[in-house]
Design a protein around this motif. Sequence first.
Motif, mmCIF file in Angstrom:
data_model
loop_
_atom_site.group_PDB
_atom_site.id
_atom_site.type_symbol
_atom_site.label_atom_id
_atom_site.label_comp_id
_atom_site.label_asym_id
_atom_site.label_seq_id
_atom_site.Cartn_x
_atom_site.Cartn_y
_atom_site.Cartn_z
ATOM 1 N N ILE A 41 63.489 -30.168 -60.368
ATOM 2 C CA ILE A 41 63.710 -30.034 -58.930
ATOM 3 C C ILE A 41 65.215 -30.006 -58.663
ATOM 4 O O ILE A 41 65.964 -30.820 -59.199
ATOM 5 N N LEU A 42 65.637 -29.075 -57.832
ATOM 6 C CA LEU A 42 67.030 -29.025 -57.398
ATOM 7 C C LEU A 42 67.092 -29.263 -55.895
ATOM 8 O O LEU A 42 66.338 -28.668 -55.129
ATOM 9 N N VAL A 43 68.008 -30.134 -55.489
ATOM 10 C CA VAL A 43 68.289 -30.348 -54.070
ATOM 11 C C VAL A 43 69.733 -29.927 -53.824
ATOM 12 O O VAL A 43 70.645 -30.354 -54.539
ATOM 13 N N VAL A 44 69.938 -29.071 -52.832
ATOM 14 C CA VAL A 44 71.268 -28.573 -52.505
ATOM 15 C C VAL A 44 71.834 -29.342 -51.316
ATOM 16 O O VAL A 44 71.223 -29.387 -50.258
ATOM 17 N N LYS A 45 72.973 -29.972 -51.513
ATOM 18 C CA LYS A 45 73.689 -30.659 -50.431
ATOM 19 C C LYS A 45 75.181 -30.430 -50.676
ATOM 20 O O LYS A 45 75.807 -31.100 -51.483
ATOM 21 N N ASP A 51 76.278 -37.171 -44.206
ATOM 22 C CA ASP A 51 75.071 -36.367 -44.331
ATOM 23 C C ASP A 51 74.411 -36.596 -45.687
ATOM 24 O O ASP A 51 73.182 -36.675 -45.813
ATOM 25 N N SER A 52 75.217 -36.718 -46.722
ATOM 26 C CA SER A 52 74.707 -36.945 -48.078
ATOM 27 C C SER A 52 74.045 -38.312 -48.190
ATOM 28 O O SER A 52 73.016 -38.466 -48.859
ATOM 29 N N MET A 292 80.528 -44.759 -40.935
ATOM 30 C CA MET A 292 79.406 -45.338 -40.198
ATOM 31 C C MET A 292 78.137 -45.355 -41.061
ATOM 32 O O MET A 292 77.437 -46.376 -41.152
ATOM 33 N N HIS A 293 77.846 -44.243 -41.707
ATOM 34 C CA HIS A 293 76.647 -44.164 -42.544
ATOM 35 C C HIS A 293 76.790 -45.000 -43.817
ATOM 36 O O HIS A 293 75.813 -45.591 -44.289
ATOM 37 N N ILE A 294 77.999 -45.059 -44.366
ATOM 38 C CA ILE A 294 78.238 -45.902 -45.535
ATOM 39 C C ILE A 294 77.929 -47.356 -45.199
ATOM 40 O O ILE A 294 77.236 -48.060 -45.938
ATOM 41 N N SER A 295 78.444 -47.821 -44.074
ATOM 42 C CA SER A 295 78.231 -49.201 -43.654
ATOM 43 C C SER A 295 76.749 -49.504 -43.490
ATOM 44 O O SER A 295 76.248 -50.530 -43.971
ATOM 45 N N ALA A 296 76.041 -48.612 -42.797
ATOM 46 C CA ALA A 296 74.602 -48.815 -42.603
ATOM 47 C C ALA A 296 73.869 -48.842 -43.941
ATOM 48 O O ALA A 296 72.955 -49.646 -44.147
ATOM 49 N N ALA A 297 74.272 -47.971 -44.860
ATOM 50 C CA ALA A 297 73.638 -47.917 -46.176
ATOM 51 C C ALA A 297 73.869 -49.203 -46.970
ATOM 52 O O ALA A 297 73.000 -49.629 -47.732
#
Length: 370
Positions: A41-45, A51-52, A292-297
Amino acid sequence: MTKFIVSSGRLIDKYIFKPLCNILSVFKVNKELNKSKIKKILVVKLWALGDSIVLLPTLVALKKQFPKAELHVLSHPRNKVVFEGQPFIDQVIDFGLINILKLFRKYDVCIDSEPALNVSAVISFFASKHTIGFDHGARAKLYSQTSEFNKKRHMVQNYLDLARKIGVKYDTDKLIPLITLQSDKDFVSTFLKNHHISKKDFVVGIAPGVAESVKFRMWPLKKLAELSDILIKVHKAKIIFIGTKADKSLVGEITSNMTGKTIDATGQTSVKQAAELTRNCNIVISNDSGTMHISAAMGTKTIGLFGPNTPLLWAPYGRNNTFVFKPKKGCPFMDNKNPELTPTHLTKDQETCMDAISVNDVLDAVKGLK
């Protein structure tokens, strides 16, 4: 320079890869996918740090559903740090012409997680005979299966919907933390010790910056200065500014309007060190950005500040997080399905979306999380 690169990339995507999507769609072959035979499986990001991070739950879901399949991610060097070290990812592939050419028909299924780019759809088309992506634009003509891009549904769920198209049954109410090294933890431990911060302190991380191409997402610096002084005086907070080297001048402007003392970590940390730093904060206050997303993660209580973009899609994900968004004429205006993201010309109201948020609005959010 970054803004120029982004603008140039969008023009190439629009005038070269969009027409290519229309041309290649003539050669699309709809082949039924045998889910029991999925081995690769390949996922493109290709873009965006935050977003990642929001995509990671989908990768976990794919690995849980297909544990024997190899899961590869194609990413740009600027965001591959999010995927590196994650135990559910078998290989991270750098975005580059030679590497892309090597992908030809290599995968049983390819998921294009880009919400707007056309180049990612073209890459997916060549990488696998069975492709999945969002259902809008010329790019959608290349996919074997499409999923609705729902503007009123968080991106975590929009991404999971892509995987659900091939039978994935998974849901979550939290993000996946970045994998950090012991050296990252040691760096942050030393940093906190050198600045006399202990576990007893109420530590507030503030991320004042945004990407160079989206400056209109930034909350006014004078308001950040006022907020920081109140947090120090009223809540006895220790303030740490978090960001890149480019954010250092912002911190200088903020602190020049303050009476209280703060700690400046901008430009001193790698992405993963910054992640560890947010993990050691009680609360992080951030513009709509990767931090922001890093902190939430990382499991830290996070407050996201929104104006141009919609928190329905991009709010810090998780039960212990919140956002501040004050509706204003023409806001939000960012079109997350369009590679250009913003209108050609912004109104005065749109240019000042973030001004609608008051210091008291953010203080109320802090009180709600304490």
